[in-house]
Design an enzyme around this catalytic site. Structure first.
Site, PDB file in Angstrom:
ATOM      1  CG  PHE A 172       1.022  -2.825  -1.216  1.00 26.03           C
ATOM      2  CD1 PHE A 172       1.305  -2.934   0.143  1.00 26.03           C
ATOM      3  CD2 PHE A 172       1.373  -3.881  -2.053  1.00 26.03           C
ATOM      4  CE1 PHE A 172       1.921  -4.071   0.660  1.00 26.03           C
ATOM      5  CE2 PHE A 172       1.981  -5.018  -1.545  1.00 26.03           C
ATOM      6  CZ  PHE A 172       2.260  -5.112  -0.185  1.00 26.03           C
ATOM      7  CB  SER A 173       4.904  -2.734  -1.783  1.00 24.19           C
ATOM      8  OG  SER A 173       6.171  -3.313  -1.661  1.00 24.19           O
ATOM      9  CB  ALA A 174       7.330  -0.848  -5.592  1.00 27.52           C
TER      10      ALA A 174
END
Length: 482
Positions: free
Chosen positions: A144-146
């Site tokens: 998720f995300s980074a």
């Protein structure tokens, strides 16, 4: 004054990132070469047989490995028997625990095969395979995300290690290698041609073998990592996977638009764009199916379960052999489980639709047969079980999809969903069972750090999820990582 404000934000971030009480993960303190100085945690079901799959789960900024337990991978591991590894970023590497997807203050070591954080994660994978007898051909990675952005790094630098991947609210590989570039990639986004994106991946490793199939998720209202990044990921990875950048089929599932991309007849990439969702992982029950995910920071209830759908896409819930441990010699009298994953019951569908069926058996699966309105569509003997259907040609109205699962011993189970092909002028928008804002993602301005939201109650990791470290450590003596 501005420096004081940033330090205050940093303190708030660290409170969000604290490890929850009662975490069920075990830390592995020695797992081989670790130039990225990451920590390794794992979840291994009791009595796990050899030859089972392995899933790698990467958290977002401000999160820890234990925070990602809310995604539900441990529950699926218990049910379907596989091991889960959770790499964890350390504040010494990045003050808000972002995996360094854009390098380290101009130093691109983390993006180069065999260096930095990608080598550390590769070492974790090798250790888990050796320690638990995991099937090296069934290694999957999700982030998720980074963490999602770093999934792209791992697929580029270690393509031979993965059979499937899921990127949730992430960015393309080598979208940025500088601080300013990272900000630009997140918002307003960076556009390249499909070939230019693909060349960046091909330049990461000398490799001509098969590559992982990929699932991509993004919130249509994400202001932290703008939705354009999903489009650029599609361009990059359809080019790498030899697929058309034009979807072979699309459908509406609740609040999400689902698109499928094929190389020849094989589905190699699929996307979900979730209406009304900002920077978050989608969770929520689908019909009578209970989502394995639980509520928490950066998990947003949108009536669709990203973790379950990723596991289905990987084939983890559809048998897939391995069986583990020689099978015993008794007679198998237990019927398999079977469910039509896509399209969802009650969905409105048009055009060419890929029907996805999940099935599992305690011993060994045999095959799945699909019929629509009583007419045989075909049989698939390899997970994930998929069938093509021209919904428009079937005509407007309600259509019944029936999947029949037969295990290796001949036991049988069936399931059915009904879908609707709308007539001319129909809404085609799906039922949209939205649950309100659920914690409103990236709402509210932040005059100190534009786009930053540290609301831990719902959707968004905000700008902190990928880039806040840039502002937090200005003027510090140690090197900046982001």
């Amino acid at each position: 004054m501005r420096i004081v404000l940033r330090v205050a934000v940093f303190a708030a971030v660290l409170l969000v990132a604290s490890r929850p009480a009662g975490a069920t993960l075990s830390q592995v303190t020695s797992f081989g070469s670790n130039p990225g100085a990451l920590a390794m945690y794992e979840y291994v079901p009791a009595g796990l047989a050899t030859g089972r799959p392995l899933v790698i789960v990467l958290h977002g900024c401000t999160q820890t490995a234990a925070n990602m337990e809310a995604a539900g991978w441990n529950k699926l591991a218990d049910q379907y028997k596989f091991a889960v590894v959770y790499p964890e970023q350390q504040t010494a590497n990045n003050p808000v625990r972002c995996f360094n997807w854009a390098g380290e203050y101009g130093d691109t070591a983390n993006l180069v095969r065999g260096q930095g954080e990608n080598q550390s994660i590769a070492s974790m994978i090798d250790h888990a395979i050796a320690a638990h007898g995991s099937d090296a051909t069934k290694v999957y990675i999700v982030g998720f995300s980074a963490g999602g952005a770093f999934v792209a790094v791992m697929l580029a630098t270690w393509p031979e290690k993965f059979a499937g991947a899921a990127i949730m609210s992430g960015l393309p590989y080598r979208c940025a290698t500088t601080v300013n570039g990272a900000y630009s990639c997140q918002s307003p986004g960076v556009s390249k041609t499909a070939t230019a994106w693909g060349d960046l991946v091909r330049g990461a490793a000398s490799y001509t073998g098969p590559r992982a199939k990929l699932q991509i998720w993004h919130g249509a209202s994400d202001t932290t990592v703008v939705p354009m990044n999903e489009d650029e990921l599609v361009k990059q990875w359809t080019n790498v996977l030899g697929a058309s950048s034009t979807a072979a089929s699309t459908e509406t599932i609740g609040q999400a638009t689902h698109a499928v991309y094929k190389a020849g007849t094989n589905v190699v990439l699929e996307t979900y764009k979730v209406t009304g969702m900002g920077h978050a992982t989608a969770i929520g029950n689908e019909g009578t199916s209970t989502c394995v995910s639980t509520t928490g920071a950066y998990f947003d209830n949108k009536g669709i379960c990203a973790t379950q759908r990723a596991a289905d896409f990987f084939g983890l819930t559809g048998g897939g052999g391995g069986g583990g441990g020689g099978g015993g010699g008794g007679t198998d009298a237990t019927a398999p489980t079977v469910a039509i994953v896509s399209p969802a019951a009650g969905a409105e569908v048009t055009g060419n639709v890929t029907v996805v069926v999940a099935a599992n058996d305690e011993t060994a699966m045999g095959s799945i047969t699909l019929s629509i309105d009583g007419a045989d569509v075909g049989t698939d003997a390899e997970a994930p079980f998929q069938f093509d259907w021209d919904a428009t040609a079937a005509g407007e109205g309600t259509h019944d999809l029936v999947a029949t699962a037969v295990d290796a011993a001949g036991n049988m189970a069936t399931t059915m969903v009904s879908v609707t092909v709308p007539g001319a002028g129909g809404s085609g928008s799906g039922s949209g069972s939205g649950s309100g804002d659920g914690g409103g993602d990236d709402e509210g301005p932040n005059t100190d750090l534009p786009g930053c939201s540290l609301d831990a109650s719902g959707g968004g990791a905000g700008f902190a999820t990928l880039g806040i470290a840039v502002a937090l450590v200005l003027g510090r003596r140690r090197r900046l990582r982001f």
